[in-house]
Design a protein around this motif. Sequence first.
Motif, PDB file in Angstrom:
ATOM      1  N   ALA A 118       0.835  -1.207   0.000  1.00  0.00           N
ATOM      2  CA  ALA A 118       0.000   0.000   0.000  1.00  0.00           C
ATOM      3  C   ALA A 118       0.868   1.255   0.000  1.00  0.00           C
ATOM      4  O   ALA A 118       0.484   2.278  -0.562  1.00  0.00           O
ATOM      5  N   THR A 119       2.020   1.198   0.616  1.00  0.00           N
ATOM      6  CA  THR A 119       2.945   2.335   0.639  1.00  0.00           C
ATOM      7  C   THR A 119       4.350   1.831   0.356  1.00  0.00           C
ATOM      8  O   THR A 119       4.642   0.645   0.471  1.00  0.00           O
ATOM      9  N   GLY A 120       5.218   2.754  -0.010  1.00  0.00           N
ATOM     10  CA  GLY A 120       6.616   2.404  -0.213  1.00  0.00           C
ATOM     11  C   GLY A 120       7.005   2.061  -1.629  1.00  0.00           C
ATOM     12  O   GLY A 120       8.170   1.760  -1.885  1.00  0.00           O
ATOM     13  N   ALA A 121       6.075   2.107  -2.552  1.00  0.00           N
ATOM     14  CA  ALA A 121       6.402   1.825  -3.953  1.00  0.00           C
ATOM     15  C   ALA A 121       6.319   3.121  -4.739  1.00  0.00           C
ATOM     16  O   ALA A 121       5.433   3.942  -4.519  1.00  0.00           O
ATOM     17  N   SER A 122       7.244   3.306  -5.661  1.00  0.00           N
ATOM     18  CA  SER A 122       7.268   4.513  -6.471  1.00  0.00           C
ATOM     19  C   SER A 122       7.615   4.145  -7.910  1.00  0.00           C
ATOM     20  O   SER A 122       8.475   3.292  -8.150  1.00  0.00           O
ATOM     21  N   VAL A 123       6.929   4.820  -8.854  1.00  0.00           N
ATOM     22  CA  VAL A 123       7.164   4.563 -10.275  1.00  0.00           C
ATOM     23  C   VAL A 123       7.714   5.837 -10.896  1.00  0.00           C
ATOM     24  O   VAL A 123       7.183   6.930 -10.684  1.00  0.00           O
ATOM     25  N   MET A 134      10.219   2.738 -14.330  1.00  0.00           N
ATOM     26  CA  MET A 134      11.066   2.035 -13.371  1.00  0.00           C
ATOM     27  C   MET A 134      10.328   2.044 -12.033  1.00  0.00           C
ATOM     28  O   MET A 134       9.745   3.055 -11.653  1.00  0.00           O
ATOM     29  N   ILE A 135      10.332   0.927 -11.340  1.00  0.00           N
ATOM     30  CA  ILE A 135       9.679   0.849 -10.038  1.00  0.00           C
ATOM     31  C   ILE A 135      10.733   0.660  -8.964  1.00  0.00           C
ATOM     32  O   ILE A 135      11.706  -0.084  -9.152  1.00  0.00           O
ATOM     33  N   THR A 136      10.567   1.382  -7.872  1.00  0.00           N
ATOM     34  CA  THR A 136      11.469   1.233  -6.726  1.00  0.00           C
ATOM     35  C   THR A 136      10.617   1.004  -5.481  1.00  0.00           C
ATOM     36  O   THR A 136       9.485   1.470  -5.394  1.00  0.00           O
ATOM     37  N   PHE A 137      11.206   0.304  -4.518  1.00  0.00           N
ATOM     38  CA  PHE A 137      10.513  -0.016  -3.281  1.00  0.00           C
ATOM     39  C   PHE A 137      11.312   0.498  -2.103  1.00  0.00           C
ATOM     40  O   PHE A 137      12.542   0.414  -2.081  1.00  0.00           O
ATOM     41  N   ALA A 138      10.608   1.030  -1.113  1.00  0.00           N
ATOM     42  CA  ALA A 138      11.247   1.444   0.132  1.00  0.00           C
ATOM     43  C   ALA A 138      11.657   0.189   0.902  1.00  0.00           C
ATOM     44  O   ALA A 138      11.046  -0.883   0.729  1.00  0.00           O
ATOM     45  N   PRO A 139      12.676   0.302   1.742  1.00  0.00           N
ATOM     46  CA  PRO A 139      13.081  -0.868   2.529  1.00  0.00           C
ATOM     47  C   PRO A 139      11.920  -1.398   3.378  1.00  0.00           C
ATOM     48  O   PRO A 139      11.148  -0.630   3.947  1.00  0.00           O
ATOM     49  N   PHE A 140      11.772  -2.687   3.404  1.00  0.00           N
ATOM     50  CA  PHE A 140      10.779  -3.406   4.201  1.00  0.00           C
ATOM     51  C   PHE A 140       9.340  -3.165   3.752  1.00  0.00           C
ATOM     52  O   PHE A 140       8.408  -3.467   4.487  1.00  0.00           O
ATOM     53  N   SER A 141       9.135  -2.633   2.534  1.00  0.00           N
ATOM     54  CA  SER A 141       7.764  -2.434   2.058  1.00  0.00           C
ATOM     55  C   SER A 141       7.196  -3.708   1.434  1.00  0.00           C
ATOM     56  O   SER A 141       5.983  -3.883   1.407  1.00  0.00           O
ATOM     57  N   THR A 143       8.450  -8.082   0.091  1.00  0.00           N
ATOM     58  CA  THR A 143       9.476  -9.125   0.111  1.00  0.00           C
ATOM     59  C   THR A 143      10.259  -9.093  -1.207  1.00  0.00           C
ATOM     60  O   THR A 143       9.810  -8.522  -2.196  1.00  0.00           O
ATOM     61  N   PHE A 144      11.402  -9.726  -1.201  1.00  0.00           N
ATOM     62  CA  PHE A 144      12.229  -9.785  -2.399  1.00  0.00           C
ATOM     63  C   PHE A 144      11.494 -10.513  -3.526  1.00  0.00           C
ATOM     64  O   PHE A 144      11.532 -10.089  -4.678  1.00  0.00           O
ATOM     65  N   GLN A 145      10.813 -11.600  -3.182  1.00  0.00           N
ATOM     66  CA  GLN A 145      10.103 -12.367  -4.199  1.00  0.00           C
ATOM     67  C   GLN A 145       8.967 -11.554  -4.827  1.00  0.00           C
ATOM     68  O   GLN A 145       8.783 -11.577  -6.048  1.00  0.00           O
ATOM     69  N   ASN A 146       8.217 -10.841  -3.996  1.00  0.00           N
ATOM     70  CA  ASN A 146       7.134 -10.018  -4.532  1.00  0.00           C
ATOM     71  C   ASN A 146       7.675  -8.864  -5.372  1.00  0.00           C
ATOM     72  O   ASN A 146       7.129  -8.541  -6.426  1.00  0.00           O
ATOM     73  N   ALA A 147       8.756  -8.227  -4.910  1.00  0.00           N
ATOM     74  CA  ALA A 147       9.352  -7.133  -5.680  1.00  0.00           C
ATOM     75  C   ALA A 147       9.817  -7.635  -7.041  1.00  0.00           C
ATOM     76  O   ALA A 147       9.631  -6.960  -8.065  1.00  0.00           O
ATOM     77  N   THR A 148      10.395  -8.806  -7.073  1.00  0.00           N
ATOM     78  CA  THR A 148      10.831  -9.398  -8.337  1.00  0.00           C
ATOM     79  C   THR A 148       9.635  -9.655  -9.252  1.00  0.00           C
ATOM     80  O   THR A 148       9.684  -9.380 -10.457  1.00  0.00           O
ATOM     81  N   ARG A 149       8.557 -10.169  -8.692  1.00  0.00           N
ATOM     82  CA  ARG A 149       7.353 -10.442  -9.478  1.00  0.00           C
ATOM     83  C   ARG A 149       6.778  -9.144 -10.059  1.00  0.00           C
ATOM     84  O   ARG A 149       6.391  -9.094 -11.227  1.00  0.00           O
ATOM     85  N   PHE A 150       6.757  -8.065  -9.273  1.00  0.00           N
ATOM     86  CA  PHE A 150       6.234  -6.783  -9.754  1.00  0.00           C
ATOM     87  C   PHE A 150       7.134  -6.196 -10.838  1.00  0.00           C
ATOM     88  O   PHE A 150       6.666  -5.638 -11.823  1.00  0.00           O
ATOM     89  N   ARG A 151       8.441  -6.339 -10.657  1.00  0.00           N
ATOM     90  CA  ARG A 151       9.380  -5.822 -11.666  1.00  0.00           C
ATOM     91  C   ARG A 151       9.277  -6.601 -12.974  1.00  0.00           C
ATOM     92  O   ARG A 151       9.468  -6.049 -14.056  1.00  0.00           O
TER      93      ARG A 151
END
Length: 169
Positions: A118-123, A134-141, A143-151
Amino acid sequence: MSDDGKDAGLVAMITSILGGNKRADTVTPPPLTEAPPTAPANEPEPVEPPALDALPAEPEIKPETKPEPAPEPALAETNTAEAPPKVATTRDGKQLLPAEAIADLVLGELRKMENFPATGASVTVYGYRHWNAMITFAPFSTTFQNATRFRQALPDLVFKLRRFVELEI
């Protein structure tokens, strides 16, 4: 959820945002033999204020006989509904949007994915003719697996949005 279901949902969302009940597949660009349409100016036309000396002087009225002021006709004219602003488009029918608006579209679509934070993601949208995101995530927003899936989902989303939207410079 199957890829076909995701694609159909994405197309439906994009067409609803871009203002139409038409399917994107049925839209055909105009033939090249015709003159391209010109984009309307989005700037409001300047209006000159009336001169102060042109206003009629109010007659002097004694305080005990002062009538109630009548409603001004100028107020009735300003309450009329204005036409919605026209959206700039390109020759091939794509909407011209600033980078912030395209980033909001991309982020809105990503938020529909399961487990998107809900928070911590920026495009960030960059480029010109073939813009990219490009998408970036704040620390601890997330998991690594979910961030990879979104990217991994982002390039497909950008490819589909490029058919409808062009970056305004």
